[in-house]
Design an enzyme around this catalytic site. Structure first.
Site, PDB file in Angstrom:
ATOM      1  N   CYS A   1       0.848  -1.200   0.000  1.00 31.34           N
ATOM      2  CA  CYS A   1       0.000   0.000   0.000  1.00 31.34           C
ATOM      3  C   CYS A   1       0.885   1.251   0.000  1.00 31.34           C
ATOM      4  CB  CYS A   1      -0.863   0.000   1.252  1.00 31.34           C
ATOM      5  SG  CYS A   1       0.130   0.065   2.736  1.00 31.34           S
TER       6      CYS A   1
ATOM      7  N   GLU B   1       0.599  -0.549  15.934  1.00 28.56           N
ATOM      8  CA  GLU B   1      -0.113   0.701  15.582  1.00 28.56           C
ATOM      9  C   GLU B   1      -0.996   1.148  16.750  1.00 28.56           C
ATOM     10  OE1 GLU B   1      -2.514   0.647  11.939  1.00 28.56           O
ATOM     11  OE2 GLU B   1      -3.924   1.974  12.957  1.00 28.56           O
TER      12      GLU B   1
ATOM     13  N   CYS C   1       2.580   6.229   8.568  1.00 23.87           N
ATOM     14  CA  CYS C   1       1.630   6.423   7.466  1.00 23.87           C
ATOM     15  C   CYS C   1       0.728   7.623   7.801  1.00 23.87           C
ATOM     16  CB  CYS C   1       0.779   5.173   7.288  1.00 23.87           C
ATOM     17  SG  CYS C   1      -0.533   5.411   6.082  1.00 23.87           S
TER      18      CYS C   1
ATOM     19  N   HIS D   1      -1.204  -4.885  18.829  1.00 25.71           N
ATOM     20  CA  HIS D   1      -0.650  -4.439  17.548  1.00 25.71           C
ATOM     21  C   HIS D   1       0.140  -3.137  17.741  1.00 25.71           C
ATOM     22  CE1 HIS D   1      -0.421  -3.138  13.375  1.00 25.71           C
ATOM     23  NE2 HIS D   1      -0.715  -4.383  13.041  1.00 25.71           N
TER      24      HIS D   1
ATOM     25  N   CYS E   1      -8.635   2.361   6.986  1.00 28.66           N
ATOM     26  CA  CYS E   1      -7.964   2.702   5.720  1.00 28.66           C
ATOM     27  C   CYS E   1      -8.788   2.193   4.522  1.00 28.66           C
ATOM     28  CB  CYS E   1      -6.583   2.059   5.765  1.00 28.66           C
ATOM     29  SG  CYS E   1      -5.776   1.926   4.191  1.00 28.66           S
TER      30      CYS E   1
HETATM   31  S1  SF4 Z   1      -3.124   2.767   6.925  1.00 28.15           S
HETATM   32 FE1  SF4 Z   1      -3.492   1.828   4.931  1.00 28.15          FE
HETATM   33  S2  SF4 Z   1      -2.064   2.897   3.567  1.00 28.15           S
HETATM   34 FE2  SF4 Z   1      -1.380   3.281   5.656  1.00 28.15          FE
HETATM   35  S3  SF4 Z   1       0.145   1.697   6.099  1.00 28.15           S
HETATM   36 FE3  SF4 Z   1      -1.825   0.954   6.866  1.00 28.15          FE
HETATM   37  S4  SF4 Z   1      -2.670  -0.263   5.172  1.00 28.15           S
HETATM   38 FE4  SF4 Z   1      -1.043   1.023   4.334  1.00 28.15          FE
END
Ligand code: SF4
Length: 294
Positions: free
Chosen positions: A20, A133, A103, A131, A197
């Site tokens: 992505c 993130e 991102c 995770h 996303c």
């Molecule tokens: S949010 Fe979407 S574009 Fe951004 S790293 Fe994750 S999967 Fe990829």
């Protein structure tokens, strides 16, 4: 050549498969830093794909588990999942130069969580607490609660004003159910910001649609990649034989035998060179070549 009466062998790749834009950007920044000859470190794998991580390691990119492993004066690349502000501050204090490859879509969730918490909302993050993130989002809004399923909301004492955001790769369907549950339970105000996303949603939609019209699906990507595992689950739910593979060698002749229409999908961290190799392996098996290991 196909047997009489059997459809012609085909290979179709799901739209949006592979790396992505957020991961592409992180890889580009990593390559640029390596070209400059800097010692480049990353806390955890840059992407959830062991083969790509190995390729970068060959160029001097170092995956570390803690900041103490990095030499002062080196560069810390913040991966697309982002990092908590306290970790970035610690890295700077240790003399590391920071390249931020968070991102932009993940950055948006972080900023929202900070602002909503600052405005007095009880922030709920729909996601997987383990995770990276999500851990980084919590670093931006330390009082935020992480919930992975609507049922888990039942045990929460909810405040008068609640805000719901999501890990970018979270399931839209589960998110919708969580939002509905909160609207039922919270007295004063519920703010729902759909931070999922769009590229992930579109990839999942295209993969499920492809799985519905082929004889077998290959889902390519790291076994440690949450979004690749999700694609494999979606395909299996379509009642089509599904194989999650990391590399071309894992595709065996019996997996494609008698299954002429082959579908391929790949997670957000699967590089194009691996997708090409898997397609080539399938093509070889369909044409009667490649009966053993490649
Ligand atoms: S949010 Fe979407 S574009 Fe951004 S790293 Fe994750 S999967 Fe990829």
């Amino acid at each position: 050549m196909s047997a009489a009466g059997e459809p012609k062998p085909t290979i179709e790749v799901a739209e949006g498969s592979g790396v992505c834009f957020g991961v592409k950007r992180a890889l580009r920044l990593a390559e640029k830093a390596l070209e400059a000859g800097e010692a480049v470190y990353c806390l955890g794998p840059l992407i959830h794909n062991p083969q790509e991580v190995d390729r970068l390691a060959g160029r001097g990119f170092r995956v570390i588990e803690s900041l103490e492993e990095a030499a002062s004066g080196g560069t810390l690349l913040v991966r697309s999942h982002g990092l908590a502000p306290a970790v970035v501050a610690e890295a700077k204090a240790l003399g590391l130069h920071i390249i931020d490859a968070t991102c932009p879509l993940v950055r948006r969730v972080q900023t929202l969580a900070t602002d909503l918490e600052g405005d007095g909302y009880q922030v709920i993050v729909a996601g997987d607490a383990a995770h990276p993130e999500v851990r980084a989002i919590q670093g931006h809004a330390p009082k935020a609660v992480v919930v992975s399923a609507p049922e888990a909301l039942e045990g929460l004492a909810l405040a008068g004003r609640v805000a719901l955001v999501a890990q970018t790769t979270f399931s839209p369907e589960v998110f919708r159910r969580m939002a509905a549950e909160l609207v039922m339970r919270v007295a004063d105000e519920v703010r729902v910001v759909k931070t999922i996303c769009a590229a992930t949603v579109e990839r999942q939609r295209a993969t499920a649609s492809l799985a519905d019209r082929v004889d077998v699906m290959f889902v390519i990507g790291g076994r440690n990649s949450a979004n690749t595992n999700r694609l494999a689950e979606l395909c299996a739910a379509c009642d089509v034989p599904t194989y999650h593979v990391e590399v071309a060698d894992e595709v065996r002749p019996e997996m494609v035998a008698g299954r002429p229409r082959v579908g391929v999908a790949a997670g957000a961290s699967t590089p194009q060179w691996i997708i090409d190799a898997v397609r080539e392996r399938i093509r070889a098996l369909q044409s009667g070549r490649g009966q053993g290991n490649l």
